[in-house]
Design a protein around this motif. Structure first.
Motif, PDB file in Angstrom:
ATOM      1  N   UNK A 157      19.419  -2.054 -14.959  1.00  0.00           N
ATOM      2  CA  UNK A 157      18.235  -1.594 -14.245  1.00  0.00           C
ATOM      3  C   UNK A 157      18.059  -2.390 -12.960  1.00  0.00           C
ATOM      4  N   UNK A 158      17.920  -1.663 -11.840  1.00  0.00           N
ATOM      5  CA  UNK A 158      17.680  -2.311 -10.563  1.00  0.00           C
ATOM      6  C   UNK A 158      16.335  -1.882  -9.993  1.00  0.00           C
ATOM      7  N   UNK A 159      15.836  -2.653  -9.060  1.00  0.00           N
ATOM      8  CA  UNK A 159      14.550  -2.352  -8.426  1.00  0.00           C
ATOM      9  C   UNK A 159      14.504  -3.076  -7.087  1.00  0.00           C
ATOM     10  N   UNK A 160      14.048  -2.367  -6.049  1.00  0.00           N
ATOM     11  CA  UNK A 160      13.941  -3.003  -4.742  1.00  0.00           C
ATOM     12  C   UNK A 160      12.981  -4.186  -4.813  1.00  0.00           C
ATOM     13  N   UNK A 161      13.295  -5.235  -4.067  1.00  0.00           N
ATOM     14  CA  UNK A 161      12.505  -6.468  -4.126  1.00  0.00           C
ATOM     15  C   UNK A 161      11.020  -6.226  -3.882  1.00  0.00           C
ATOM     16  N   UNK A 162      10.702  -5.339  -2.924  1.00  0.00           N
ATOM     17  CA  UNK A 162       9.289  -5.119  -2.601  1.00  0.00           C
ATOM     18  C   UNK A 162       8.577  -4.270  -3.644  1.00  0.00           C
ATOM     19  N   UNK A 163       9.310  -3.383  -4.315  1.00  0.00           N
ATOM     20  CA  UNK A 163       8.714  -2.639  -5.422  1.00  0.00           C
ATOM     21  C   UNK A 163       8.454  -3.597  -6.579  1.00  0.00           C
ATOM     22  N   UNK A 164       9.395  -4.501  -6.833  1.00  0.00           N
ATOM     23  CA  UNK A 164       9.186  -5.539  -7.851  1.00  0.00           C
ATOM     24  C   UNK A 164       7.956  -6.374  -7.507  1.00  0.00           C
ATOM     25  N   UNK A 165       7.844  -6.733  -6.237  1.00  0.00           N
ATOM     26  CA  UNK A 165       6.710  -7.526  -5.758  1.00  0.00           C
ATOM     27  C   UNK A 165       5.400  -6.778  -6.001  1.00  0.00           C
ATOM     28  N   UNK A 166       5.414  -5.480  -5.690  1.00  0.00           N
ATOM     29  CA  UNK A 166       4.227  -4.646  -5.903  1.00  0.00           C
ATOM     30  C   UNK A 166       3.869  -4.576  -7.380  1.00  0.00           C
ATOM     31  N   UNK A 167       4.893  -4.390  -8.236  1.00  0.00           N
ATOM     32  CA  UNK A 167       4.646  -4.307  -9.670  1.00  0.00           C
ATOM     33  C   UNK A 167       4.066  -5.590 -10.235  1.00  0.00           C
ATOM     34  N   UNK A 168       4.610  -6.717  -9.825  1.00  0.00           N
ATOM     35  CA  UNK A 168       4.093  -8.002 -10.315  1.00  0.00           C
ATOM     36  C   UNK A 168       2.671  -8.243  -9.826  1.00  0.00           C
ATOM     37  N   UNK A 184       0.831  -1.211   0.000  1.00  0.00           N
ATOM     38  CA  UNK A 184       0.000   0.000   0.000  1.00  0.00           C
ATOM     39  C   UNK A 184       0.859   1.253   0.000  1.00  0.00           C
ATOM     40  N   UNK A 185       1.909   1.246   0.802  1.00  0.00           N
ATOM     41  CA  UNK A 185       2.794   2.401   0.898  1.00  0.00           C
ATOM     42  C   UNK A 185       3.563   2.603  -0.406  1.00  0.00           C
ATOM     43  N   UNK A 186       4.064   1.528  -0.957  1.00  0.00           N
ATOM     44  CA  UNK A 186       4.864   1.627  -2.179  1.00  0.00           C
ATOM     45  C   UNK A 186       4.009   1.976  -3.395  1.00  0.00           C
ATOM     46  N   UNK A 187       2.760   1.564  -3.395  1.00  0.00           N
ATOM     47  CA  UNK A 187       1.888   1.773  -4.555  1.00  0.00           C
ATOM     48  C   UNK A 187       1.576   3.248  -4.785  1.00  0.00           C
ATOM     49  N   UNK A 188       1.760   4.086  -3.744  1.00  0.00           N
ATOM     50  CA  UNK A 188       1.472   5.514  -3.881  1.00  0.00           C
ATOM     51  C   UNK A 188       2.287   6.143  -5.005  1.00  0.00           C
ATOM     52  N   UNK A 189       3.543   5.730  -5.135  1.00  0.00           N
ATOM     53  CA  UNK A 189       4.392   6.272  -6.190  1.00  0.00           C
ATOM     54  C   UNK A 189       3.901   5.824  -7.564  1.00  0.00           C
ATOM     55  N   UNK A 190       3.422   4.613  -7.666  1.00  0.00           N
ATOM     56  CA  UNK A 190       2.922   4.080  -8.937  1.00  0.00           C
ATOM     57  C   UNK A 190       1.650   4.808  -9.368  1.00  0.00           C
ATOM     58  N   UNK A 191       0.763   5.062  -8.415  1.00  0.00           N
ATOM     59  CA  UNK A 191      -0.531   5.675  -8.728  1.00  0.00           C
ATOM     60  C   UNK A 191      -0.354   7.029  -9.404  1.00  0.00           C
ATOM     61  N   UNK A 192       0.664   7.772  -8.999  1.00  0.00           N
ATOM     62  CA  UNK A 192       0.863   9.110  -9.545  1.00  0.00           C
ATOM     63  C   UNK A 192       1.540   9.162 -10.899  1.00  0.00           C
ATOM     64  N   UNK A 193       1.885   8.022 -11.491  1.00  0.00           N
ATOM     65  CA  UNK A 193       2.582   7.996 -12.775  1.00  0.00           C
ATOM     66  C   UNK A 193       1.639   8.255 -13.950  1.00  0.00           C
ATOM     67  N   UNK A 194       2.203   8.795 -15.053  1.00  0.00           N
ATOM     68  CA  UNK A 194       1.469   8.856 -16.312  1.00  0.00           C
ATOM     69  C   UNK A 194       1.234   7.427 -16.794  1.00  0.00           C
TER      70      UNK A 194
END
Length: 581
Positions: free
Chosen positions: A441-452, A373-383
């Motif tokens: 390209x790198x990505x934190x494990x939990x951001x990857x988890x959120x994206x998947x 939920x916390x990490x998804x905030x950044x995704x929501x604001x994307x184009x």
């Protein structure tokens, strides 16, 4: 942090001490001033003793009649007892009396002390007066000087830090190095990092350290949530700033527009020096506001993460016996993210070993909801197109060389360079150098988890590597994935084509990138439109002609073609007019 005021009420309460007390409160220095003490009593009560012990600083206001009060003298004995401990400091102030009069008990002080000569405690009282008169305090005349000196000392004593957050002091020093000296100018400092990475905790610790030096101060949390909560969100924030800085809790603005101008007008006459600390996940916010000092909030090291988790789970720095390996597994899963570490530590606190194992097994398939939920905030604001690329990186391109990922994304019709820069600025992806010094390209494990977790709702990219599954099994159902635009199928083993006459598999028409090494079929199916494909790679394939049944469809967008080591002997280049060398 409390300051304890010791004084003789009838000498100073209605003048000097009252003014000093108000000045300290205006600086938000919590001050204990006992107005209800019993003047004739000899023994100070337990509550007063606790107040002295709980205070870190003491201001002793010596006046002509201070020594006439046995209550004051008993206070002084207790204060000096605490003063001998390193964490307590006493400051003697001399109001209408000379320091030498207190030190040697002469003139007015001697007269005030005379009535105690036969008291049993007279000896310890005399010693306390001498010790206090020679303490390393401030002999100041003006209240402003006293308050400023005290503010500086309070700064050096300490500030509120979550005791479980190890190594916080070194992080504070790193950011504080950008604050400058004297605070006479206006300076903005940015702290940028991943959601849940501890930015607010760090900012709060710095605020607590330096706030004492400013005439007005305010700490605003959850700006996004409050401002978006209602039509009055921004007004609420403006009210808080003005109320805090002006020390007026009843302050209210009528509108956001009025609030903006009121902030400028009412803060204009305040001390000009100021420090503004901004925490954000989006570096562009800091760049747009010309913030020169930007600090990346680094994730916790394994050691730091272990200390933090153990503090929440066990209330100590190391795990209890038998939980060492389980603790390591939790810390490994958290990947240095304080939000996850604290949440799991609090959840697992007091639970038995089977419950720990069950929780860890659950995390393998069901990510922690609070973190997502916390990490998804950044995704929501994307184009929208940046959302697509973020999901592509999370589901497939993590670990790829950056240039290769950009080329592939551009094939899929994206403006990849700009998008990846935006994702990096918003702390959603990182760049790192691999062993060959190529940017990856790198990505934190939990951001990857959120994206998947988001990406599974509509599959648009598949990258598949296997040396076990039969290729005919892999292609089943691909035609139903109508939004699939990227497909990479790589076989590590060798498969005998015993079914080469089978009708070619259906591919979705949205495909722009198709890689299928050891393609076991003789051609592409008639149903596949040629309009979207930009890159086609079928090395080591059984292809003998491009289109099933000898069709002559033109690949109008195809720029890259690899049919090396295939069975195709003739290629009509008129079918691929835009091929690049």
């Amino acid at each position: 942090m409390t300051v304890f005021l010791s004084f003789r009420g009838e000498d100073t309460r209605t003048n000097f001490v009252d003014h000093l007390y108000q000045a300290l409160n205006q600086k938000s220095i919590h001050t204990y001033k006992d107005d209800q003490r019993i003047k004739k009593g000899k023994n100070i009560n337990d509550e007063l003793i606790r107040s002295i012990e709980d205070s870190k600083l003491y201001i002793i206001v010596f006046s002509k009649n201070y020594a006439s009060s046995s209550w004051c003298l008993e206070e002084l004995v207790k204060i000096m007892e605490c003063q001998r401990k390193n964490e307590h400091t006493a400051y003697p102030l001399f109001y209408d009396v000379e320091p030498s009069e207190v030190l040697k008990q002469k003139r007015a002080v001697a007269e005030a002390f005379a009535e105690h000569e036969n008291e049993e405690a007279a000896g310890k009282w005399r010693e306390a007066l001498k010790e206090a008169a020679t303490a390393d305090g401030h002999e100041a005349t003006f209240i402003k000087q006293i308050v400023e000196a005290l503010s500086l000392d309070l700064r050096s004593i300490g500030f509120n830090i979550d005791e479980k957050l190890v190594e916080m002091e070194s992080r504070i020093k790193e950011v504080a190095s950008s604050l400058g000296e004297g605070f006479d100018d206006v300076r903005m400092i940015g702290i940028k990092g991943i959601g849940g990475g501890g930015k607010t905790t760090l900012a709060r610790a710095i605020f607590d350290q330096i706030a004492i030096q400013f005439e007005g101060k305010s700490f605003i949390e959850n700006v996004r949530e409050v401002s978006n909560a209602s039509l009055f969100g921004l007004k609420t924030l403006q009210n808080q700033v003005l109320s805090d800085v002006l020390n007026d809790k009843d302050f209210s603005v009528s509108s956001v527009y009025d609030g903006k101008h009121m902030v400028k007008r009412m803060l204009h006459d305040k001390k000009p020096g100021s420090r503004i600390i901004i925490t954000t996940r989006d570096e562009q916010v800091l760049v747009a506001h010309r913030v020169k000092f930007i600090h990346d909030d680094n994730l916790l090291s394994d050691k730091e993460a272990s200390f933090l988790f153990n503090g929440y789970a066990f209330g100590r720095e190391i795990p209890i016996q038998g939980y060492e390996d389980l603790s390591r597994q939790v810390v490994r899963y958290a990947a240095g993210l304080p939000l996850t570490i604290k949440a799991l530590g609090s959840f697992l606190c007091g639970k038995n070993e089977p419950e720990w194992i069950d929780a860890l097994d659950r995390l393998k398939t069901i990510p922690l909801a609070e973190t997502l939920k916390k990490l998804k905030l950044s995704y929501i604001g994307l184009e929208e197109d940046h959302k697509e690329i973020f999901l592509d990186v999370a589901c497939m391109f993590k670990g790829w060389q950056k240039d290769l990922a950009i080329a592939t994304l551009e094939i899929c019709g994206f403006h990849a360079r700009t998008a990846l820069k935006v994702l990096e600025q918003k702390s959603l992806i990182t760049n790192y150098d691999n062993s060959d010094s190529h940017k990856c390209l790198g990505m934190h494990d939990h951001i990857e988890e959120m994206g998947k977790n988001i990406g599974t709702k509509a599959i648009k990219c598949i990258r598949f590597y296997t040396n076990k599954l039969n290729p005919y099994t892999v292609v089943k159902g691909l035609g139903k994935m109508k939004e699939l635009r990227f497909l990479s199928v790589v076989f590590g083993g060798h498969f005998c084509n015993t079914e080469s006459d089978i009708v070619s598999p259906d591919f979705p028409n949205a495909l722009r990138y198709l890689e299928f090494n050891q393609y076991p079929f003789r051609s592409l199916t008639k149903t596949l439109l040629a309009n979207n494909l930009v890159e086609l790679k079928m090395a080591h394939s059984k292809v003998v002609q491009l289109w099933e049944g000898g069709e002559r469809k033109v690949f109008r967008k195809l720029r890259f073609l690899d049919l090396s080591c295939s069975m195709l002997s003739i290629l009509d280049l008129r079918l691929t007019p835009n091929l690049e060398p």
